[in-house]
Structure formats: C-alpha cells, structure tokens
Design a protein around this motif. Sequence first.
Motif, PDB file in Angstrom:
ATOM      1  N   ASP A 223       0.831  -1.203   0.000  1.00  0.00           N
ATOM      2  CA  ASP A 223       0.000   0.000   0.000  1.00  0.00           C
ATOM      3  C   ASP A 223       0.868   1.257   0.000  1.00  0.00           C
ATOM      4  O   ASP A 223       1.590   1.511   0.958  1.00  0.00           O
ATOM      5  CB  ASP A 223      -0.909  -0.008   1.239  1.00  0.00           C
ATOM      6  N   TYR A 224       0.793   2.011  -1.065  1.00  0.00           N
ATOM      7  CA  TYR A 224       1.557   3.265  -1.126  1.00  0.00           C
ATOM      8  C   TYR A 224       0.638   4.474  -1.103  1.00  0.00           C
ATOM      9  O   TYR A 224      -0.581   4.354  -1.159  1.00  0.00           O
ATOM     10  CB  TYR A 224       2.554   3.261  -2.285  1.00  0.00           C
ATOM     11  N   VAL A 227      -1.536   7.466  -4.776  1.00  0.00           N
ATOM     12  CA  VAL A 227      -2.742   7.338  -5.590  1.00  0.00           C
ATOM     13  C   VAL A 227      -3.971   7.353  -4.683  1.00  0.00           C
ATOM     14  O   VAL A 227      -4.046   6.576  -3.731  1.00  0.00           O
ATOM     15  CB  VAL A 227      -2.700   6.041  -6.433  1.00  0.00           C
ATOM     16  N   GLU A 229      -7.184   6.258  -3.583  1.00  0.00           N
ATOM     17  CA  GLU A 229      -7.927   5.022  -3.852  1.00  0.00           C
ATOM     18  C   GLU A 229      -9.435   5.242  -3.908  1.00  0.00           C
ATOM     19  O   GLU A 229     -10.188   4.345  -4.284  1.00  0.00           O
ATOM     20  CB  GLU A 229      -7.579   3.961  -2.793  1.00  0.00           C
ATOM     21  N   GLN A 244       3.365   3.415   2.500  1.00  0.00           N
ATOM     22  CA  GLN A 244       2.455   3.846   3.566  1.00  0.00           C
ATOM     23  C   GLN A 244       2.206   2.677   4.530  1.00  0.00           C
ATOM     24  O   GLN A 244       2.547   2.771   5.693  1.00  0.00           O
ATOM     25  CB  GLN A 244       1.161   4.346   2.938  1.00  0.00           C
ATOM     26  N   GLU A 250      -1.509  -2.734  -2.225  1.00  0.00           N
ATOM     27  CA  GLU A 250      -1.994  -1.439  -2.706  1.00  0.00           C
ATOM     28  C   GLU A 250      -3.444  -1.560  -3.183  1.00  0.00           C
ATOM     29  O   GLU A 250      -3.794  -2.482  -3.935  1.00  0.00           O
ATOM     30  CB  GLU A 250      -1.075  -0.948  -3.837  1.00  0.00           C
ATOM     31  N   GLY A 251      -4.272  -0.613  -2.768  1.00  0.00           N
ATOM     32  CA  GLY A 251      -5.697  -0.687  -3.089  1.00  0.00           C
ATOM     33  C   GLY A 251      -6.029  -0.405  -4.538  1.00  0.00           C
ATOM     34  O   GLY A 251      -6.963  -0.987  -5.098  1.00  0.00           O
TER      35      GLY A 251
HETATM   36 CA    CA Z   1      -2.548   3.228  -1.370  1.00  0.00          CA
END
Ligand code: CA
Length: 674
Positions: A223-224, A227, A229, A244, A250-251
Amino acid sequence: MNKTMTILSAALIVSGMGHMCHTASARSTYDQKFADYPTYNGDDLELSVDATGTHFRLWSPKAEEVVLNLYDTGLNGSPYETIPMTFHKENGTWTASVKGQLYGKFYTFKVKQYGKWLAETPGVWAKAVGANGKRGAIIDFSKTNPEGWSQDKGPKVDNFSDVIVYEMHHRDFSMSPTSGIANKGKFLALTEHGTTSPEGEKTGIDHLKELGVTHVHILPSYDYNSVDETNLQDNTYNWGYDPQNYNAPEGSYSTNPSDPGTRVREMKEMVKALHDAGIGVIMDVVYNHTAENDGSNFELTAPGYYHRHWDDGRYSDASGCGNETASDLQQMRDYIINSVKYWANEYHIDGFRFDLMAIHDTETMNQVAAELKKINPSIFVYGEGWTAGDSPLPAEQRALKENVAKMTDIAVFSDDIRDAVKGHYSNAEDRGFATGKPGNEETVKIGIVAATAHPQVNYSKGNNSKFPYAASPEMIVNYVSCHDDLTLTDKLRKSMPDATDEERMAAAKLAQTIVFTSQGTPFMFAGEEIFRDKKGVHNSYKSPDSINAIDWSLKAANRDQMDYYKGLIALRKEHPAFRMTSADQIAKHLVFDKIDSEKTPNLISYTLKDNANGDSWKEIKVIFNGSDQPREVKLPKGTWQAAVKDGKIDPNAGLGTLSGNVTVSPRSALIVKR
Ligand code: CA
C-alpha cells in the motif's frame, strides 16, 4: 521515488570476508537514545483474532497513553468505541482485547507522547486496510485464499544465475487498449489468459510464457501513498516508491479498494496465476524510507525510533525522499525481517528486490536472506547497492555493492555493465560499448565475469568499480535498463540521433545479448522485447499512462525483436555455460581473446571452454562488435556452428557453419559453438 545515484569511493572498500558481528547501535548522538528501547518480536503485533476475542498490541515504549479506536467503516465517521490500552514495560507494548471476532470492523491507534496526542494511525503492522490505508481492517485471512492455494508453489531455483528477471509495473503492462486485457491496471490483469493485441499477438501472462522469463519483478505492490484510492477514475499513475502500509497490498490495483479482503485475495490470485504458468513473483520492497516524515505510521507509533537522524535531530535523508529508516536498530531490523517473511508465507512471494538497499546494514540483509531461506531456499534477494544521499550509518556497515561479498545469498545490480554497454544513465547523449563509444571494453568485461576476480580482467580500468567486488556470480544482477532513467529504446534514440530505428534495434539486440550471455543473473525491463519507449521521459514515476503504458501493437510491428529476445532467453536456459555458479569456474572456463582496444575498440571476444558448467557444447565463442564497422575475426581451427549471427538467433546453432576468418557485422554479436 527511486534514485540510481551511485555513491561509492575506494575508501568504502573493506577487506575481509567474514560477517560483521556488531550489535545494533545507533550512530548519531541523537539516535543513541533509542538504542536501549525495550523491543518486542512476537507475531501478535498489531492484531490477532482467536476464539476468546480480538486482541491488539502496539509497540510504543515511550508513549504516555495509547487508545484503540474501533470503527464500522474504513473511512469517515466516528469510532463506535474508544478503548484505553495497557502498557507492558518489559517489552514496550500496549495491549487491549475485545470480546468476539470483530471481522468487518476497522481500527486505529492514537499515541500520546511528550504530553501531546499524535494523529490516528493504523499502526505499522496493518495487514489489511480500508481505502487509502488510513484504518486497519479486521478480516479473516483464511477466506482470502484462491482455490488450490495450499498447494500453490513458485518455481524451484537451484542457482540464482538460472533466474531471468522481467521488471514490470501493473499499469504499464495492461493499461493500453492494445493489451486486450479486461482488468486494466489491476492485479487480476495477470490472471487473464487468451488476451491479444489488435494484430493478434499474445499479451499479458501468455506473452510472459511466450517470452520465457522465469520471474516477474513487480514494482511496489504494498500500500503506497500517492494514488487516491477513492478516486480511481482519475487514473493517477505512480511507480509506488512512497510506502504507507508495508504489509497490505496497494488498493488501486484491486477492483475494490474499499473492501479490505478484495485486495488481499486479488493479489494472491495474481501470484497463483503466475505460479501456475511456472513464473515466480518478486516484490519490490522499499523499507528504506517512508512517504511521509512526521506523518508516517512509524512516527505516529514510536516517534523518532524508526528513522535515522543527524546529531542535531534532523531527519537524515539517504533516500533522497526526505528520510531514511534505521535497520541497525533492533525493532526496525526485526520489522524488515518479519515483513518479508510475512509476504513469503502469506502471499508465496518468490523474491525481494530491495530499493536503495545500502541504506540498510549488511547484518540486516544477511538475516533477511537467512530467514527467507528457511521458508523457501528458492527465494531470490537482490537490491540496489547504493544510497541516494549520505547517511549517518558508517559506510562499512551499509549493504553497498562494494560490500556484497560480506553478505550471503544477496545480489546487487551491476551499474558497471549497465553504463558501459549503453552509456551513462544520466547523460542521455552518452554512448557505450554497444553504440560505438570506445573505452568501455574493460568495464563490459567486468560485467561478463559478474564482477568476480578473473586473471584477464583489469579492474583498475573499470569505469565504476575498481576491484572484483563479487565473490560469486550469484551476487550480481546484470542489466542495461530498468524503470529508472530512459528506456533502452529512448536511450538509443537520444544517443544515436542520426541512426534509423532499425540500427537502434540492432544496438538493442547487441546490448541485451551481452546481458543475457554474461555470468550473473540477467534482468530486463518490460516491453523492451518489443522496442517499447516512454516518449523520452526519463523519470516517469508519476507520468500518465500515455507515457508509461506499453503499446502492444509494437509486438507485431517489431516481431523480429521479440523473436530475438525469446531466442536469447532460450539460449541462456539451454546452456549452463552462461550460468556458471562460482568465481573459480568462471576464471577457469571463460577465456578472453587478446584484443588491443586502442587499435580495435568496441570489440570483445571470449571462449567458454571445456563444456563449461556441464554444457552440451564443448566450446562456445562469443564475439561482440559494438562499432559501426564490420570486424574481421579469426576463428580457431575447425568448423563452428552459428547460434547468433547478423541479428538472428537460433538456440540450436542452426544458422550455418563457419571457419577461419569471419566478418562480424556492425553492432552485432556472433556466437558460434563446436
Ligand atoms: Ca494506497
């Protein structure tokens, strides 16, 4: 963001091969106060659910108070309950338990320190999160497994030099309408079979199988931050080097970022589809820095601890992204180790590529590799053996390229071969060996022998490295391009402005022939097999899909290029001579022909002799001509069969027989065997 800066100097070279056995200690006077924090390494950090209830545990040794907030939703609204947590001085953790299995609920922690309440955080060990990763999610992981998951396995790897890495990004690979893929930009894109370009060429996972690579290395999939989400229709693009939540997918790569179980299940489905196709999955991991400084989950749970600082308390910044983490402190070291173990166990990940690995210390990396080996000996660990800025961590402790011999089962990228073959990475116009610039011959040879000691390689003439830093070819990843900097296509367009694309494609073939026949592990950037470009953008980390997405119509247009890459991969797979496993073997079986580079620049010729590494071919002669002129070369007495000649390749050496004086055409490789 990711940097390719190479920080090195002769002063960093440390002799001696033994592992360092220092105890973890902080290096700046500011950081020394963290060294004696009590630590906790149990696997119940953050969250565990059992028959008695739902249990929370947060490591925060200097907090004055901690509360747990429980929510019905992943975003918005107020907590339905706030629970004070109980401190355990001996290990610095805070706990709270709630009756019942709270599946479907969300949570955050709030820490009070230095008399101040910090912002809410999902903690550092959230394994599932709501949209945008603001709240941890309580899910039943047993319900996230695809069918057949318990039998799922990645490819077995005997030697890391057998691995062929294909570096890709989810959006690059599938976003273009020409991909024919339904789940564009999603984990699920890699589960779709039977997809084709408008011209009928295979795309997606079928393309990977056709090409023959053994592993995909996927740009950050944890998960970064960058972006949104909740706003996917904006199609925001990012490489994802802004971590993150390190332990949740990542979502934006899932079909529903608001459903925490969906991203977990879909990532597993991707892994399973690749495994079913015989392809391993390597994760790009970025433990070296966090997207935010004070706002990071590390700072919001244990202020000051997880990052390094200078003596005056400022964040040090070896990542060039605002901060760097402190792997030399026990709780952070354990965090990295436990995190990769988690991905290997829960998601069956087959390898880890460490971004700016030299921000971490060699001891941490050794423990990472050793722990992963216990789970699965086929797991491949490699990284960037450099930092992007100075660090308080002493150079001799950094997991630098120059220190790779002090590590076990860790490989580093060879910037030696990268820059010598195609020209300097940051100077677009600069040419290299494959594009006719003289003076790179010895550095290319360093790449060919995987930076091991070889009696015929003069390291003092190396452009980047001045000594044989690798003790074994399994410590080296060879490449000419990756997501960073110009694609090979763009590099060739900028450095060969007057050439035709046909001439550039010949140079690309030569460049990759050098990589794929060199000792060590070859690595390629997705789409180069079809001469993909990024419209000249060298740092496309947040460029739109119009720059980053691979146009799959190029596959039909450049079918000859695709066939050549496919042939290179097949040649390497069939011939262990290109995949020797020790420095001694290379020194014994790989013999360079004497060529005066002053008189005949851009020409390298060597022999792999005596059925090297058990090869069925007794002798293999490999000749690279990087000049724009044909070169005459005299083959040793006898008749030879050609496997690579004039931009064509046949792994079965069916391109005709040769003997005596032969002509190697401009910017091409000649590979013959007998
Ligand atoms: Ca994210």
